[in-house]
Design an enzyme around this catalytic site. Structure first.
Site, short mmCIF file in Angstrom:
data_model
loop_
_atom_site.label_atom_id
_atom_site.label_comp_id
_atom_site.label_asym_id
_atom_site.label_seq_id
_atom_site.Cartn_x
_atom_site.Cartn_y
_atom_site.Cartn_z
N LYS A 75 0.82 -1.22 0.00
CA LYS A 75 0.00 0.00 0.00
C LYS A 75 0.85 1.27 0.00
CE LYS A 75 -2.55 0.23 3.59
NZ LYS A 75 -1.55 1.00 4.38
N THR A 77 3.93 1.50 -0.99
CA THR A 77 4.65 1.54 -2.26
C THR A 77 3.76 2.11 -3.36
OG1 THR A 77 5.94 -0.39 -1.61
CG2 THR A 77 5.87 0.11 -3.96
N ARG A 98 2.57 8.59 6.97
CA ARG A 98 2.90 8.48 8.39
C ARG A 98 4.40 8.24 8.57
NH1 ARG A 98 -0.39 3.54 10.25
NH2 ARG A 98 0.05 2.95 8.09
N LYS A 109 7.36 -6.27 10.27
CA LYS A 109 6.77 -5.60 9.11
C LYS A 109 7.79 -4.81 8.30
CE LYS A 109 3.13 -2.26 7.94
NZ LYS A 109 4.00 -1.13 7.52
N ALA A 277 -2.87 1.44 12.83
CA ALA A 277 -4.28 1.43 12.44
C ALA A 277 -5.07 0.30 13.08
CB ALA A 277 -4.41 1.34 10.92
N PHE A 305 -3.27 -0.45 7.09
CA PHE A 305 -3.96 -1.73 6.92
C PHE A 305 -5.14 -1.61 5.95
CE2 PHE A 305 -2.00 -2.52 11.25
CZ PHE A 305 -1.00 -3.31 10.74
N PHE A 385 3.10 -8.35 -8.98
CA PHE A 385 4.30 -9.05 -8.51
C PHE A 385 4.89 -9.83 -9.69
CE2 PHE A 385 3.04 -7.70 -4.51
CZ PHE A 385 3.83 -8.20 -3.48
N TRP A 413 6.73 -0.69 -7.97
CA TRP A 413 7.90 -1.28 -7.30
C TRP A 413 9.03 -1.48 -8.31
CZ3 TRP A 413 10.39 -6.02 -7.99
CH2 TRP A 413 11.30 -6.39 -6.99
#
Length: 564
Positions: A75, A77, A98, A109, A277, A305, A385, A413
């Site tokens: 998210k 990214t 954030r 994470k 979150a 999230f 991906f 990405w």
């Protein structure tokens, strides 16, 4: 060289950054507007923010996602890559994110700067101490804790009941050993022995206040309203009663100024505040978002999230408190994550499995339904991906088209902003269409005038898809106290697992026939919302068996490696 051959930190280190003054100049800010932290970081002064107040707001785009899985969604990214894509299209854009917490950075994470060729930089600084904001928040939080205990030690004129102290100490790292501790041991000179609890800084009320304050004066007023304890007469004791709101605000006077950095493609990014979150409200600061809206025609922001947590809290808490209205929403999904929601184990995700994708699509469908309830236009971002199978991608496209869901493939990405141009075009289209047809009519799920139970029920039924909500005996007693104190007009912030729409992390996909159990209600009067704890959520996480810290190192030249 393609990003699969380089780590995130290697890509970031090889990037050519612009001096932060040049980044600021591109959005109309002079050098005098900045308080510079080295070459590539700066804070925006209070005077600059005040001067921007009369400018017209740009359009706000919120990036959210399906429920997260170990497969990854990307998210942040996508948020960064989308901002770069708008810049490539010649748009005046600012990204608002954030700040990372050291808990996830050192835990499981990782950081929160994006990834691959869609990153905010300098990522090492941002993921570690940055400009010291989270340390300042921790210091303010723990200074208050110290002042409470000192007041009791020095005569306790407010008659604080040591058994009813609500304020917890905080540290910005996962440390399960601090969840429940005893302090004040060693005799009279060391204070009154009592049970104490720590929470991670990102879940603290001080962090929530920091992110929901509109300016320095509002910050001070909110701090003064914090209920720190109850006295022996069962009456609330506040920071104002202690008389220390000024001192605590002084500790945050610099931190409250938003931070300006850049992406790998030199897109301006304001990174400020960092509540989780799942156990907090999951949005960057109101000051940062409002400032970005004054500086740009388009602002791309994210909420933590899935849409059941971050987006709900963004739309129902932050927007209602801050007077903010988004123009559109991006819902991020991946083939891999959808297959996990369809029942596929992580080790089998590389196998072609359109059937599992179809089953897992139900999770995305629910989040789409949720955003529609807010009456906001949206676009689904399929975050690509390398190992995605063509048959699975075609099946995803077929499902979206059959249900009239606008979507775009994103490859940020791998390709940076260029990989997000299709998504940017789609967003411009849906925003334009919604404005042309006058269909943008943002509507929160609940009204602040609703009762606490009504707010909880509306979130649980409309956002989670639950049959209803069930309050424990303890929560019912707390609800009565909240109503008697006049705090029923607060928004609610549900602390719930991020992995499931339900309060059971094992129920993936789109669970049915479930009830959300609320075990505790805690009013955060300074922040201005009531936290409802669902399931077994903890405000102090623990580290995993193999924390990310095991892979982080520094060489003799000062180069950090292993951050991601």
């Amino acid at each position: 060289m393609m990003s699969q051959y380089l780590s995130d930190i290697e890509i970031a280190r090889n990037a050519s950054l612009k001096p932060i003054q040049e980044v600021a100049h591109a959005i109309g800010l002079s050098e005098e507007s900045l308080e510079v932290y080295g070459k590539y970081k700066a804070k925006l002064s209070h005077e600059t923010i005040d001067e921007l107040a009369s400018k017209e707001d740009g359009k706000l785009i919120l990036v959210t996602s399906i429920n997260p899985t170990p497969a990854g969604e990307g998210k942040s990214t996508v948020t960064v890559g989308l901002g770069d894509a708008f810049k490539q299209l010649g748009k005046n854009v600012v990204i608002a994110l954030r700040e990372p917490s050291l808990g996830p950075v050192m835990g499981i994470k990782g950081g929160a700067c994006g990834g691959g060729y869609a990153q905010v930089v300098p990522m090492e600084d941002i993921n570690l101490h940055f400009t010291g904001d989270l340390h300042a928040i921790s210091a303010a939080n723990n200074t208050l804790a110290s002042l409470i205990d000192n007041h009791i030690q020095q005569g306790n004129t407010l008659e604080i009941d040591p058994r009813k102290i609500l304020w917890k100490r905080a540290v910005d790292i996962n440390d399960r050993a601090l969840r429940n501790v005893i302090i004040g041991l060693g005799g009279k000179a060391n204070g009154v022995p009592r049970e104490e609890h720590f929470e991670i800084t990102a879940a603290s009320e001080m962090m929530a206040i920091f992110c929901l304050s509109k300016d320095l004066e509002d910050l001070k007023q909110r701090i003064s309203k914090i209920v720190v304890a109850y006295n022996i007469h069962d009456e609330p004791v506040t920071v104002k009663d202690l008389g220390v709101e000024g001192a605590l605000t002084v500790l945050l006077k610099d931190a409250i100024k938003p931070n300006l950095v850049q992406t790998l493609e030199h897109t301006p990014a304001i990174v400020h505040g960092g509540p989780f979150a799942n156990i907090a409200h999951g949005c960057n600061s109101i000051i940062a978002t409002r400032t970005a809206l004054k500086l740009a025609d388009y602002v791309v922001t994210e909420a933590g999230f899935g849409a059941d947590l971050g987006a709900e809290k963004f739309l129902d808490i932050k927007c209602q408190v801050g007077g903010i209205e988004p123009s559109a929403v991006v819902i991020v999904a991946t083939i891999r994550a959808l297959k996990m929601h369809g029942g596929v184990a992580k080790k089998e995700l590389s196998l072609n499995n359109p059937e599992a994708l179809r089953k897992g699509f139900a999770n995305l469908r629910k989040h789409v339904e949720t955003i529609k309830q807010y009456q906001l236009p949206f676009v689904i971002s399929l975050n690509h991906f390398v190992g995605d199978h063509e048959e699975e991608i075609n099946e995803f496209i077929r499902l979206c088209e059959s249900e009239n869901m606008p979507f775009a493939m994103t490859k940020v990405w791998e390709k940076g902003g260029q990989g997000g141009v299709e998504l940017a075009h789609q967003l411009l289209s849906v925003i334009h269409q919604a404005e042309e047809e006058e269909k943008v009519n943002f509507q929160p799920i609940y009204s602040l005038s609703d009762s606490i139970e009504e707010k909880l029920t509306k979130i649980c039924e409309n956002v989670y898809g639950a049959n209803g909500v069930e309050l424990s005996t303890q929560a019912k007693k707390q609800l009565k106290k909240i109503e008697e104190a006049g705090w029923s007009n607060f928004p609610v912030c549900i602390a719930k697992t991020q992995y499931s729409l339900s309060d059971d992390p094992s129920k993936l996909g789109r669970p049915e026939d479930f009830t959300i159990s609320i075990r505790e209600l805690k009013p955060l009067v300074g922040a201005g919302f009531v936290v409802a704890y669902a399931g077994q959520m903890l405000t102090m996480p623990g580290l995993p068996k193999k924390p990310a810290a095991l892979n982080i190192d520094i060489d003799e030249n000062g180069y950090v490696k292993g951050l991601f």
